[in-house]
Design a protein around this motif. Sequence first.
Motif, PDB file in Angstrom:
ATOM      1  N   TRP A 236      27.432  14.934  11.257  1.00 30.84           N
ATOM      2  CA  TRP A 236      27.033  15.960  12.712  1.00 30.84           C
ATOM      3  C   TRP A 236      25.318  15.792  12.887  1.00 30.84           C
ATOM      4  O   TRP A 236      24.917  16.314  14.234  1.00 30.84           O
ATOM      5  N   VAL A 237      24.344  14.422  12.547  1.00 34.59           N
ATOM      6  CA  VAL A 237      23.128  14.818  13.444  1.00 34.59           C
ATOM      7  C   VAL A 237      23.571  13.564  13.776  1.00 34.59           C
ATOM      8  O   VAL A 237      22.763  12.462  15.130  1.00 34.59           O
ATOM      9  N   GLY A 238      23.640  12.408  12.904  1.00 35.66           N
ATOM     10  CA  GLY A 238      22.953  10.624  13.497  1.00 35.66           C
ATOM     11  C   GLY A 238      22.160  10.227  13.020  1.00 35.66           C
ATOM     12  O   GLY A 238      22.042  10.524  12.389  1.00 35.66           O
ATOM     13  N   HIS A 239      22.295   8.887  13.442  1.00 35.50           N
ATOM     14  CA  HIS A 239      21.530   8.070  12.609  1.00 35.50           C
ATOM     15  C   HIS A 239      20.648   7.673  13.388  1.00 35.50           C
ATOM     16  O   HIS A 239      20.242   7.783  14.416  1.00 35.50           O
ATOM     17  N   PRO A 240      19.205   8.083  12.543  1.00 36.79           N
ATOM     18  CA  PRO A 240      17.682   7.380  13.111  1.00 36.79           C
ATOM     19  C   PRO A 240      17.399   6.472  14.155  1.00 36.79           C
ATOM     20  O   PRO A 240      18.401   5.209  14.247  1.00 36.79           O
ATOM     21  N   GLU A 241      16.956   6.104  15.038  1.00 36.07           N
ATOM     22  CA  GLU A 241      16.783   5.066  16.236  1.00 36.07           C
ATOM     23  C   GLU A 241      16.122   3.365  14.956  1.00 36.07           C
ATOM     24  O   GLU A 241      15.463   3.549  14.750  1.00 36.07           O
ATOM     25  N   ALA A 242      16.734   2.804  15.714  1.00 36.94           N
ATOM     26  CA  ALA A 242      17.119   1.160  15.051  1.00 36.94           C
ATOM     27  C   ALA A 242      15.760   0.672  15.269  1.00 36.94           C
ATOM     28  O   ALA A 242      15.266   0.834  16.515  1.00 36.94           O
ATOM     29  N   VAL A 243      15.011  -0.058  13.969  1.00 43.06           N
ATOM     30  CA  VAL A 243      14.205  -1.344  14.535  1.00 43.06           C
ATOM     31  C   VAL A 243      14.274  -2.841  14.507  1.00 43.06           C
ATOM     32  O   VAL A 243      13.767  -3.586  14.820  1.00 43.06           O
ATOM     33  N   ARG A 244      15.985  -2.901  14.182  1.00 40.49           N
ATOM     34  CA  ARG A 244      16.263  -4.124  14.146  1.00 40.49           C
ATOM     35  C   ARG A 244      17.619  -3.606  14.788  1.00 40.49           C
ATOM     36  O   ARG A 244      18.554  -3.203  14.228  1.00 40.49           O
ATOM     37  N   ASP A 245      18.701  -5.565  15.235  1.00 38.25           N
ATOM     38  CA  ASP A 245      20.390  -4.928  15.414  1.00 38.25           C
ATOM     39  C   ASP A 245      20.805  -6.131  14.551  1.00 38.25           C
ATOM     40  O   ASP A 245      21.860  -6.191  14.279  1.00 38.25           O
TER      41      ASP A 245
ATOM     42  N   LYS B 224      19.773   3.289  -2.054  1.00 34.94           N
ATOM     43  CA  LYS B 224      21.108   4.019  -0.918  1.00 34.94           C
ATOM     44  C   LYS B 224      21.712   5.054  -0.326  1.00 34.94           C
ATOM     45  O   LYS B 224      20.501   5.848  -1.175  1.00 34.94           O
ATOM     46  N   ALA B 225      21.662   4.802   0.969  1.00 37.80           N
ATOM     47  CA  ALA B 225      21.319   6.551   1.630  1.00 37.80           C
ATOM     48  C   ALA B 225      22.426   7.368   0.268  1.00 37.80           C
ATOM     49  O   ALA B 225      21.622   8.659   1.155  1.00 37.80           O
ATOM     50  N   ALA B 226      23.376   7.450   0.386  1.00 37.56           N
ATOM     51  CA  ALA B 226      24.194   8.762  -0.496  1.00 37.56           C
ATOM     52  C   ALA B 226      23.715   9.040  -0.837  1.00 37.56           C
ATOM     53  O   ALA B 226      23.018  10.142  -0.771  1.00 37.56           O
ATOM     54  N   PRO B 227      22.998   8.683  -2.116  1.00 33.96           N
ATOM     55  CA  PRO B 227      22.620   9.271  -3.668  1.00 33.96           C
ATOM     56  C   PRO B 227      21.376  10.074  -3.281  1.00 33.96           C
ATOM     57  O   PRO B 227      20.446  10.648  -4.569  1.00 33.96           O
ATOM     58  N   LEU B 228      20.612   9.269  -2.352  1.00 33.97           N
ATOM     59  CA  LEU B 228      19.191  10.277  -1.815  1.00 33.97           C
ATOM     60  C   LEU B 228      18.972  10.641  -0.979  1.00 33.97           C
ATOM     61  O   LEU B 228      17.971  11.892  -0.599  1.00 33.97           O
ATOM     62  N   GLY B 229      20.801  11.500  -0.374  1.00 35.95           N
ATOM     63  CA  GLY B 229      20.773  12.502   0.535  1.00 35.95           C
ATOM     64  C   GLY B 229      21.062  11.895   1.936  1.00 35.95           C
ATOM     65  O   GLY B 229      20.621  12.743   2.638  1.00 35.95           O
ATOM     66  N   GLY B 230      20.572  10.481   1.892  1.00 33.87           N
ATOM     67  CA  GLY B 230      20.458  11.035   4.119  1.00 33.87           C
ATOM     68  C   GLY B 230      20.113   9.599   4.042  1.00 33.87           C
ATOM     69  O   GLY B 230      18.840   9.656   3.370  1.00 33.87           O
ATOM     70  N   VAL B 231      19.899   9.418   5.380  1.00 32.68           N
ATOM     71  CA  VAL B 231      18.893   7.913   5.668  1.00 32.68           C
ATOM     72  C   VAL B 231      17.551   8.216   5.825  1.00 32.68           C
ATOM     73  O   VAL B 231      16.833   8.187   5.619  1.00 32.68           O
ATOM     74  N   ARG B 232      17.784   9.374   6.446  1.00 32.51           N
ATOM     75  CA  ARG B 232      15.911  10.126   7.049  1.00 32.51           C
ATOM     76  C   ARG B 232      15.101   9.696   5.278  1.00 32.51           C
ATOM     77  O   ARG B 232      14.349   9.860   5.344  1.00 32.51           O
ATOM     78  N   ARG B 233      15.634  10.778   4.543  1.00 25.67           N
ATOM     79  CA  ARG B 233      15.447  11.120   3.088  1.00 25.67           C
ATOM     80  C   ARG B 233      14.770   9.581   2.549  1.00 25.67           C
ATOM     81  O   ARG B 233      13.887   9.426   2.125  1.00 25.67           O
ATOM     82  N   ALA B 234      15.791   8.560   3.067  1.00 26.57           N
ATOM     83  CA  ALA B 234      15.570   7.689   1.865  1.00 26.57           C
ATOM     84  C   ALA B 234      14.236   6.199   2.369  1.00 26.57           C
ATOM     85  O   ALA B 234      13.661   6.443   2.066  1.00 26.57           O
ATOM     86  N   LEU B 235      13.682   6.743   4.145  1.00 27.81           N
ATOM     87  CA  LEU B 235      13.264   6.530   4.712  1.00 27.81           C
ATOM     88  C   LEU B 235      12.015   6.668   4.256  1.00 27.81           C
ATOM     89  O   LEU B 235      10.581   6.028   3.819  1.00 27.81           O
ATOM     90  N   ASP B 236      12.447   7.691   4.184  1.00 26.33           N
ATOM     91  CA  ASP B 236      10.742   8.431   3.506  1.00 26.33           C
ATOM     92  C   ASP B 236      10.130   8.390   2.327  1.00 26.33           C
ATOM     93  O   ASP B 236       9.577   8.495   1.878  1.00 26.33           O
TER      94      ASP B 236
ATOM     95  N   ALA C 220      16.972   0.674  10.138  1.00 29.51           N
ATOM     96  CA  ALA C 220      15.134   1.805  10.395  1.00 29.51           C
ATOM     97  C   ALA C 220      14.843   1.298   9.849  1.00 29.51           C
ATOM     98  O   ALA C 220      13.131   1.860  10.374  1.00 29.51           O
ATOM     99  N   LEU C 221      14.532   1.022   8.522  1.00 27.70           N
ATOM    100  CA  LEU C 221      13.535   0.676   7.570  1.00 27.70           C
ATOM    101  C   LEU C 221      12.349  -0.115   8.834  1.00 27.70           C
ATOM    102  O   LEU C 221      12.328  -1.518   9.117  1.00 27.70           O
ATOM    103  N   PRO C 222      11.079  -0.409   8.318  1.00 25.39           N
ATOM    104  CA  PRO C 222      10.201  -0.700   9.171  1.00 25.39           C
ATOM    105  C   PRO C 222       9.700  -2.231   8.483  1.00 25.39           C
ATOM    106  O   PRO C 222       9.388  -3.289   9.554  1.00 25.39           O
TER     107      PRO C 222
END
Length: 324
Positions: A68-77, A214-226, A256-258
Amino acid sequence: MYSVPPFDEILATAHVVALPMNVKFRGVSLREVMVFCGPAGWAEFSPFVEYDDVESARWLASALEAGWVGHPEAVRDWVPVNATVPAVSADQVPSVLGAFDAVHTVKIKVAEAGQSLGEDVARVSAVRHALPDAKIRIDANGGWDVEQAVQALRALSVFGLEYAEQPVATIAEMAAVRHALNGSVLIAADESVRKATDPLAVARAGAADLLIIKAAPLGGVRRALDIVAEAGLPAVVSSALDSSVGISTGLALAAALPELPYACGLGTVSLMAGDIAVPSLVAVDGGMRPREVVANPELLERFAAPAERRDWWLERLRRCHALL
């Protein structure tokens, strides 16, 4: 933050599939997952069946973020990916490795219940023999106590370990093992991060050299990045035996990881005998390119779970949705 979509909106596109495994992994020979499609694309909700609703609700939060939100901007392909060797006998190692393309890094499961250190040594030795130049990491899933872990890691270190993942169960035990080894083997925290009420506790305790996220157990990509940003430790992105839909979320996190100093554990679709996407999201030349994954209608039908299992998952979805 985002508004949690209504239950009926999620239900409208929900599918439950049962994907067969080529080899048993974490005791699983048939992996059940739920997928659904939101405005931002397909998403996967697949906590293991033994997880309670509170823990599983974080997996749902991750799926709803993806759909419903989508993924954050990538820094690598491009994301380097490791092969995974389950706790198989040493003579099965070549066939397991044969399912992966151009292996540069291997994660090997150890400390399996009912197996001995000798079996672990034989398995790791077989991988090293097959791939003399590959990086090797091991994962004990908290299966040892401190004394066992120190003994095992000293024995296995002769094969040149990149790191040892979750050798013991608790943060205090992790710190004790890390102190005893005095830097001879790096320690990575997995369950101590994704199953903890405070995922930053392991970093504060100095119990690990790096984090498995892992994105799913942590509640999503953005929370994992934080969490990675606050912990201040290197991170390895891993999957939880997902279909290609779930792997796409893990890849979005890795992209998306720096900084990404290690290969990621996102190659587990290669352990499966079935998937719901064409083509499957598997490593090519030791890595993957993040991309959108769309579930294939024919495969959703082919691997559809029996009616009673679909009902079980829909009721689980309803309970977890209520917790959000």
